[in-house]
Design a protein around this motif. Sequence first.
Motif, PDB file in Angstrom:
ATOM      1  N   MET A   1       0.853  -1.202   0.000  1.00  0.00           N
ATOM      2  CA  MET A   1       0.000   0.000   0.000  1.00  0.00           C
ATOM      3  C   MET A   1       0.882   1.243   0.000  1.00  0.00           C
ATOM      4  O   MET A   1       1.896   1.299   0.688  1.00  0.00           O
ATOM      5  CB  MET A   1      -0.909  -0.012   1.226  1.00  0.00           C
ATOM      6  CG  MET A   1      -1.862   1.181   1.289  1.00  0.00           C
ATOM      7  SD  MET A   1      -2.830   1.176   2.793  1.00  0.00           S
ATOM      8  CE  MET A   1      -3.755  -0.334   2.558  1.00  0.00           C
TER       9      MET A   1
ATOM     10  N   LYS B   1       0.521   7.320   3.095  1.00  0.00           N
ATOM     11  CA  LYS B   1      -0.541   8.331   3.121  1.00  0.00           C
ATOM     12  C   LYS B   1      -0.113   9.611   2.413  1.00  0.00           C
ATOM     13  O   LYS B   1      -0.874  10.178   1.618  1.00  0.00           O
ATOM     14  CB  LYS B   1      -0.918   8.635   4.567  1.00  0.00           C
ATOM     15  CG  LYS B   1      -1.992   9.714   4.710  1.00  0.00           C
ATOM     16  CD  LYS B   1      -2.290   9.978   6.164  1.00  0.00           C
ATOM     17  CE  LYS B   1      -3.448  10.968   6.314  1.00  0.00           C
ATOM     18  NZ  LYS B   1      -3.156  12.276   5.727  1.00  0.00           N
TER      19      LYS B   1
ATOM     20  N   ILE C   1     -11.017   2.408  -6.168  1.00  0.00           N
ATOM     21  CA  ILE C   1     -10.937   2.295  -4.712  1.00  0.00           C
ATOM     22  C   ILE C   1     -11.655   1.026  -4.275  1.00  0.00           C
ATOM     23  O   ILE C   1     -12.810   0.792  -4.639  1.00  0.00           O
ATOM     24  CB  ILE C   1     -11.590   3.513  -4.014  1.00  0.00           C
ATOM     25  CG1 ILE C   1     -11.127   4.825  -4.659  1.00  0.00           C
ATOM     26  CG2 ILE C   1     -11.314   3.474  -2.518  1.00  0.00           C
ATOM     27  CD1 ILE C   1      -9.643   5.040  -4.649  1.00  0.00           C
TER      28      ILE C   1
ATOM     29  N   LEU D   1      -6.315   1.304  -5.429  1.00  0.00           N
ATOM     30  CA  LEU D   1      -6.016   1.558  -4.024  1.00  0.00           C
ATOM     31  C   LEU D   1      -6.786   0.553  -3.170  1.00  0.00           C
ATOM     32  O   LEU D   1      -8.010   0.611  -3.075  1.00  0.00           O
ATOM     33  CB  LEU D   1      -6.399   2.988  -3.647  1.00  0.00           C
ATOM     34  CG  LEU D   1      -5.858   4.099  -4.571  1.00  0.00           C
ATOM     35  CD1 LEU D   1      -6.237   5.463  -4.018  1.00  0.00           C
ATOM     36  CD2 LEU D   1      -4.354   3.986  -4.756  1.00  0.00           C
TER      37      LEU D   1
ATOM     38  N   GLY E   1      -7.638  -1.696   0.420  1.00  0.00           N
ATOM     39  CA  GLY E   1      -7.763  -1.470   1.851  1.00  0.00           C
ATOM     40  C   GLY E   1      -8.287  -0.102   2.209  1.00  0.00           C
ATOM     41  O   GLY E   1      -7.986   0.429   3.287  1.00  0.00           O
ATOM     42  N   MET E   2      -9.088   0.476   1.325  1.00  0.00           N
ATOM     43  CA  MET E   2      -9.597   1.833   1.537  1.00  0.00           C
ATOM     44  C   MET E   2     -11.116   1.806   1.698  1.00  0.00           C
ATOM     45  O   MET E   2     -11.834   1.430   0.760  1.00  0.00           O
ATOM     46  CB  MET E   2      -9.243   2.730   0.346  1.00  0.00           C
ATOM     47  CG  MET E   2      -7.763   2.927   0.137  1.00  0.00           C
ATOM     48  SD  MET E   2      -7.091   4.062   1.368  1.00  0.00           S
ATOM     49  CE  MET E   2      -5.383   4.188   0.811  1.00  0.00           C
TER      50      MET E   2
ATOM     51  N   ASP F   1      -8.047   4.558   5.485  1.00  0.00           N
ATOM     52  CA  ASP F   1      -7.230   3.389   5.197  1.00  0.00           C
ATOM     53  C   ASP F   1      -7.297   2.381   6.337  1.00  0.00           C
ATOM     54  O   ASP F   1      -8.025   2.579   7.326  1.00  0.00           O
ATOM     55  CB  ASP F   1      -5.794   3.792   4.860  1.00  0.00           C
ATOM     56  CG  ASP F   1      -5.010   4.337   6.051  1.00  0.00           C
ATOM     57  OD1 ASP F   1      -5.487   4.216   7.205  1.00  0.00           O
ATOM     58  OD2 ASP F   1      -3.912   4.893   5.839  1.00  0.00           O
ATOM     59  N   CYS F   2      -6.543   1.283   6.210  1.00  0.00           N
ATOM     60  CA  CYS F   2      -6.648   0.200   7.196  1.00  0.00           C
ATOM     61  C   CYS F   2      -6.098   0.593   8.561  1.00  0.00           C
ATOM     62  O   CYS F   2      -6.334  -0.109   9.559  1.00  0.00           O
ATOM     63  CB  CYS F   2      -5.944  -1.050   6.674  1.00  0.00           C
ATOM     64  SG  CYS F   2      -4.203  -0.798   6.267  1.00  0.00           S
TER      65      CYS F   2
ATOM     66  N   ILE G   1      -7.711   9.914   4.100  1.00  0.00           N
ATOM     67  CA  ILE G   1      -7.032  10.263   2.855  1.00  0.00           C
ATOM     68  C   ILE G   1      -8.056  10.906   1.928  1.00  0.00           C
ATOM     69  O   ILE G   1      -9.174  10.398   1.790  1.00  0.00           O
ATOM     70  CB  ILE G   1      -6.413   9.022   2.191  1.00  0.00           C
ATOM     71  CG1 ILE G   1      -5.281   8.476   3.066  1.00  0.00           C
ATOM     72  CG2 ILE G   1      -5.913   9.335   0.783  1.00  0.00           C
ATOM     73  CD1 ILE G   1      -4.759   7.138   2.617  1.00  0.00           C
TER      74      ILE G   1
END
Length: 534
Positions: free
Chosen positions: A1, A4, A41, A213, A215-216, A235-236, A241
């Motif tokens: 990933m 940020k 996403i 992207l 895990g969002m 995010d995770c 973000i």
Amino acid sequence: MQRKQELDHREYDFIILGGGTAGCLLARLLAEADIGSVALIEAGGASADVRTIAPALYLRTFKSRLDWQFATEPQAFLKGRRIPWPRGKTLGGSSAINALIYLQAAAADFNRWSLNGCDEWDWQSLSRRLLPPNSMLRCPYSWLPLSAIQSPHPWSTSFIQACVASGIEQRDEWTQSENQTCGLYSLTHHNGRRQHTGLQLSEMLARGKLDVLHGMTINKLQLVDGRVQSVELVDCERRTIRLSVSGEVILCAGTIGSPSVLQRSGIGPAELLRGVGVSPQVDLPGVGANLQDHLVMPLIYRAKDNIGLPARFDAAARKHFRQPNDAAGCGPLGSNIAEAGALFTVDQFSIDGGETPDFQIHFTPTHYLKYPSRHAPTDHCTLAVTDLHPRSRGRLSITGSDPHASPNIDPAYMSHEEDMPRTLGAIDVTRSLASNEALREIIADEVLPGRRRTDVGSIVRCVETYAMSIYHPVGTCRMGTDANAVVDTNLRVHGINNLRIADASVLPDLPSGNTQAITMLVAYVASRLLAAGR
């Protein structure tokens, strides 16, 4: 990933929210069109889990990390039961965990939607404006590989023989819903291995045409002067973000996710939003309304032989499935379980004089209620019957602004007075089909409802106790032009300039069959509309 700081405030021409059946296909098509930068996403990740590869293992994805694990509110007309609603939480979404069935909506479905406020969505207009030749009849290979199961179970063949003997016409390449037809379902697989829309992105990723992207979680949309200015993600690690958009945002989060994102963003019924602490931005009363789903009632039969689909697969079955040749994917692991089916109408319940199929049967060489439990018997088969056009309508609503909280899901199953009689009529036809000679040769006895249950009251109680979702939710962001519609016929959200929705939530009502194919079609139409706009 990515870190940020590498992502925050990055700008894209197109941001696709939701990497499921529709979102992955749309991302691929936009990237191929090369009309701007594209971000996709997805809350889950790319998975190589064997349960998303071997068709027979798909039921084992339910209640796993690959599943959002939704469930309905207690259903008043189903004895207060909460009905599980599995939805794919991985790249490819539900196309990675479903029964692989590709059955495009009936021509009459499109025409009905057109007559009810969805101009230019009739069969002929869609074909003329947007679609390549024959794409309604056969999914283009550039979407997903498509064919019937390579080694069907002998009981599935007997089921088709019984249908034909009853006057139902067999289709050899069965890719579109038509009344009074039957056959082996067309499946999204290749050499017996599942093919889902999440597997179709590698070339565009390798060429740098697409950012995915993982895990969002989608939190909300930031609106400025009637436009989506940015998308807020979590995010995770629970960090916020924001991605900026110069062109359009396309919601592809599905019948549950898309209205939830809209409501968290202040787009929806103003009174409902105030009640859960969200400030209304755009008052759209139809967001979350019009929720529909297909219920399935399993008619289960004990067979004379003990050759049903096993719940556990021995070394020989695994080796057979892995063969690196034309025989690869054969054997029990290559079964999608619901191998064969039929579409039919009961005259007294027809919605349009027989043009539209009213009921569907999925045949499985399993005990529908027990499979794939380790103790599931292998001497049972099931004719699972569904009312394709129930009248009941429910609602979905968020409970607050937390993007990780499940919404209230209330499809209001059987709340309309016509739905139970329709289901009882379909059960009668299905029982008659099971008494046909081709099925009598394999069936020993009826287990559910049971041959002694013949009165209406006992059958109703069986439906209330055993009916379940067949996982086809639609309609919560309905397309149309009236005050309760959420998107117009170009899939634009009413009142917002650069926001569209492209998933099953836009369908005005349920299609005559499974929803995977029509969901992909909506994504394809969206890609053409977006390309034309650029």
